[in-house]
Motif scaffolding. Sequence first.
Motif, PDB file in Angstrom:
ATOM      1  N   MET A  79       0.847  -1.185   0.000  1.00 28.79           N
ATOM      2  CA  MET A  79       0.000   0.000   0.000  1.00 28.79           C
ATOM      3  C   MET A  79       0.878   1.229   0.000  1.00 28.79           C
ATOM      4  SD  MET A  79      -3.241   0.839   2.425  1.00 28.79           S
ATOM      5  CE  MET A  79      -2.366   0.626   3.963  1.00 28.79           C
ATOM      6  N   SER A 133      -1.100   5.369   3.579  1.00 32.85           N
ATOM      7  CA  SER A 133      -2.055   4.773   4.502  1.00 32.85           C
ATOM      8  C   SER A 133      -2.350   5.766   5.587  1.00 32.85           C
ATOM      9  CB  SER A 133      -1.482   3.501   5.122  1.00 32.85           C
ATOM     10  OG  SER A 133      -0.386   3.810   5.926  1.00 32.85           O
ATOM     11  N   SER A 151      -6.039   5.763  -1.787  1.00 31.57           N
ATOM     12  CA  SER A 151      -6.024   4.634  -0.872  1.00 31.57           C
ATOM     13  C   SER A 151      -7.402   4.090  -0.546  1.00 31.57           C
ATOM     14  CB  SER A 151      -5.346   5.047   0.437  1.00 31.57           C
ATOM     15  OG  SER A 151      -4.006   5.381   0.206  1.00 31.57           O
ATOM     16  N   MET A 189      -8.262   0.417  -0.480  1.00 33.02           N
ATOM     17  CA  MET A 189      -7.709  -0.449   0.547  1.00 33.02           C
ATOM     18  C   MET A 189      -8.564  -0.380   1.800  1.00 33.02           C
ATOM     19  SD  MET A 189      -5.133  -1.511  -1.101  1.00 33.02           S
ATOM     20  CE  MET A 189      -4.184  -2.365   0.146  1.00 33.02           C
ATOM     21  N   THR A 221      -7.350  -0.517   8.371  1.00 32.80           N
ATOM     22  CA  THR A 221      -7.051  -1.454   9.452  1.00 32.80           C
ATOM     23  C   THR A 221      -6.461  -0.689  10.620  1.00 32.80           C
ATOM     24  OG1 THR A 221      -4.788  -1.841   8.747  1.00 32.80           O
ATOM     25  CG2 THR A 221      -6.484  -3.230   7.751  1.00 32.80           C
ATOM     26  N   ALA A 247      -2.785   0.039   9.821  1.00 31.72           N
ATOM     27  CA  ALA A 247      -2.533   1.094   8.859  1.00 31.72           C
ATOM     28  C   ALA A 247      -2.744   2.445   9.502  1.00 31.72           C
ATOM     29  CB  ALA A 247      -3.444   0.943   7.646  1.00 31.72           C
ATOM     30  N   ALA A 291       2.859   4.214   5.753  1.00 32.57           N
ATOM     31  CA  ALA A 291       3.382   3.213   4.841  1.00 32.57           C
ATOM     32  C   ALA A 291       4.583   3.713   4.065  1.00 32.57           C
ATOM     33  CB  ALA A 291       2.295   2.790   3.858  1.00 32.57           C
ATOM     34  N   ALA A 324       8.262   1.332  -0.268  1.00 28.34           N
ATOM     35  CA  ALA A 324       6.819   1.096  -0.264  1.00 28.34           C
ATOM     36  C   ALA A 324       6.539  -0.226   0.438  1.00 28.34           C
ATOM     37  CB  ALA A 324       6.288   1.062  -1.694  1.00 28.34           C
ATOM     38  N   ILE A 325       5.935  -0.146   1.600  1.00 26.35           N
ATOM     39  CA  ILE A 325       5.545  -1.363   2.308  1.00 26.35           C
ATOM     40  C   ILE A 325       4.104  -1.215   2.782  1.00 26.35           C
ATOM     41  CG2 ILE A 325       7.889  -1.827   3.112  1.00 26.35           C
ATOM     42  CD1 ILE A 325       6.923  -0.897   5.907  1.00 26.35           C
ATOM     43  N   ASP A 326       3.519  -2.319   3.164  1.00 28.46           N
ATOM     44  CA  ASP A 326       2.177  -2.314   3.728  1.00 28.46           C
ATOM     45  C   ASP A 326       2.301  -2.534   5.231  1.00 28.46           C
ATOM     46  OD1 ASP A 326      -0.404  -2.656   4.524  1.00 28.46           O
ATOM     47  OD2 ASP A 326      -0.907  -4.199   3.051  1.00 28.46           O
ATOM     48  N   ALA A 378       0.170  -2.811   7.470  1.00 23.85           N
ATOM     49  CA  ALA A 378      -0.803  -3.766   8.000  1.00 23.85           C
ATOM     50  C   ALA A 378      -0.281  -5.191   7.923  1.00 23.85           C
ATOM     51  CB  ALA A 378      -2.121  -3.653   7.240  1.00 23.85           C
ATOM     52  N   GLN A 379       0.673  -5.423   7.043  1.00 23.11           N
ATOM     53  CA  GLN A 379       1.258  -6.748   6.892  1.00 23.11           C
ATOM     54  C   GLN A 379       2.501  -6.926   7.756  1.00 23.11           C
ATOM     55  OE1 GLN A 379      -0.063  -9.303   5.072  1.00 23.11           O
ATOM     56  NE2 GLN A 379      -1.797  -7.929   4.754  1.00 23.11           N
TER      57      GLN A 379
END
Length: 417
Positions: free
Chosen positions: A1, A4, A19, A22, A25, A28, A33, A391-393, A395-396
């Motif tokens: 994502m 965020s 966004s 998406m 969460t 997030a 992000a 670029a990372i998510d 939430a993960q």
Amino acid sequence: MGESPHITENTRAWMPRASRRMAVTALAATLLAGTATPAVATAGVAVPKAAAGQDRPELQEAIQEFVDAGYAGVQMRVNDQRGEWVGSAGVRKLGQSAKPPTNGHFRIGSTTKTFTATLVLQLVADGEIGLDAPVADYLPTFKLDRRITVRMLLQHTSGLFNFTGEYYDDGTIVPGIPWAGQEWVDKRFHTYQDEELVRLALSKPAKFAPGTNWSYANTNYVLAKLLIEKVTGHSYATEMKRRILGPLKMRRTVVPGTSPEMPRPHAHAYYRYEDAGQWKTIDVTRQNPSWISAAGEMISTTEDLQTFFSALQGGKLLPAPLLAEMRKPHPKSSGLFGGYGLGLYVQDLGPGCVGTVFNHNGSNNGYGALIYSTPDGKKTMAASITTGDAAIDPAQVFPKALDKLLKEVFCGGKAAG
């Protein structure tokens, strides 16, 4: 994502157009992000008063996990029965090799709410404010619903619209002030007035009737600031220095108001956003925090945060009955960080851990803050996480990294609950 929301923990907030596809969460909403290029970890830095506590490679590995996931840098301080451990990983500034300073300043975001709530409760203890009195009695100009009490502000049960935007269960999105994307980048040095933020919130329908539900809203804590100022006749910053920062000798903690400056030393923070179809990363170390006010404006260090949380949990800032009120989670509040009391999260880490811990993490664009403590204030963890250009998510990656950190600090390496 790419982008965020980060506004506040456990709240569904308006997401920029890029966004909206998406799901919102809790994670997030915690840390941004737009994150950093991985860097080489650095060893824990010894401190004179607890040099023996430095041989703790598991803590270094735990903060390195954030960097491996893409965050720019981490600094952390742990105080427990083994002494004090201080370490950092990653980089202080993109393109350079120097590590984040372990005594560096950072924006603590919503951790500010615990300071604000403590100030209000001190005024309750002094008999200046009634915890269950209508806020309208103190701030009549806003014509607030008289059912809204001081307790409801601190507990997020007022039902007031969140001026940073609301995301409803049916998918409806009602934006507030710009806090993300190109809109925020363009206005990151803009000055907002507290009354302006409150009136924006009051121009929108309430989310629910006062006291009937729970929903995290920054509006509550801007009103708490105005309440402090009205009752004391002094500025929020003055009262913070007089009642908390001064007595605890927290000389590196700042209530910046409208100032965009960051005291030295500090790690740089970055924001990744989409502009005309292209992703850009800018240095956002300097930014005007008036858009979030007493809901998230403060700047501190891991040492000062540890001092504050240890003093608070150790009963040095509030009388026992009010500290107990602060620690009572509302039954309808729950999430990644536990249930919400009065400016404080209450979390049970489960079997094999220390049991209950109190926390209030936070973030501003580019900076994240973690602060945890056992009920007696004798075991604490304070950390800062900076973002960069990867670029990372979150939430993960964030829940996994946070779980590893908590289990190493509070659970003896066992999985946190």
